[in-house]
Design an enzyme around this catalytic site. Structure first.
Site, PDB file in Angstrom:
ATOM      1  N   CYS A  98       0.066   3.766   2.791  1.00  0.00           N
ATOM      2  CA  CYS A  98       0.556   3.248   4.082  1.00  0.00           C
ATOM      3  C   CYS A  98       2.022   3.620   4.273  1.00  0.00           C
ATOM      4  O   CYS A  98       2.441   3.954   5.379  1.00  0.00           O
ATOM      5  CB  CYS A  98       0.407   1.724   4.148  1.00  0.00           C
ATOM      6  SG  CYS A  98      -1.285   1.157   4.013  1.00  0.00           S
ATOM      7  N   CYS A 114       0.822  -1.214   0.000  1.00  0.00           N
ATOM      8  CA  CYS A 114       0.000   0.000   0.000  1.00  0.00           C
ATOM      9  C   CYS A 114       0.858   1.267   0.000  1.00  0.00           C
ATOM     10  O   CYS A 114       1.576   1.526   0.958  1.00  0.00           O
ATOM     11  CB  CYS A 114      -0.903  -0.073   1.228  1.00  0.00           C
ATOM     12  SG  CYS A 114      -1.654   1.474   1.716  1.00  0.00           S
TER      13      CYS A 114
END
Length: 99
Positions: A27, A24
Site C-alpha cells: 500500500c 501494508c
C-alpha cells in the site's frame, strides 16, 4: 461514513477507491503512484483512500480481502477492480476507458 461513501460513489464523476492499511508495505508503494495519477487525470476522477482497519464495514461490503485493492466506481457501480499494486500506466488506461 457509510451514507457519505454511498453518496461519493454515486456522484457525477467516476470514483477510484484505494482500500489500504497503514501496516501494508505494498500500500505504501501504491500511494505515490496514486498521487501521480491524480496529478495527471486533472480532476476527471475522484480518488478516495479508505483505511480498511478504520472502515471495516465498507471493506466487508465490497469483499476486500487483500490490500491494496483498487475499485473504480461509475454511477455507484463497480466498473473495475484489482488487488495488488497497479502501475501508473495501468491506472491511467482504466480511467481513460471509463471517463
Amino acid at each position: 461514513m457509510k451514507a457519505d461513501f454511498s453518496k461519493l460513489i454515486k456522484g457525477d464523476k467516476p470514483v477510484l477507491v484505494d482500500f489500504h492499511a497503514e501496516w501494508c508495505g505494498p500500500c505504501k508503494a501504491q500511494s505515490p503512484i496514486i498521487k501521480q495519477v491524480a496529478n495527471e487525470i486533472d480532476g476527471k476522477v475522484r480518488i478516495i483512500k479508505i483505511d480498511i482497519d478504520k472502515n471495516q464495514s465498507i471493506a466487508q461490503r465490497y469483499n476486500v480481502r487483500g490490500v491494496p485493492t483498487l475499485i473504480l466506481f461509475k454511477d455507484g457501480k463497480i466498473v473495475w477492480r484489482q488487488s495488488g499494486v497497479q502501475t501508473k500506466e495501468q491506472l491511467l488506461s482504466i480511467i481513460k476507458q471509463n471517463v
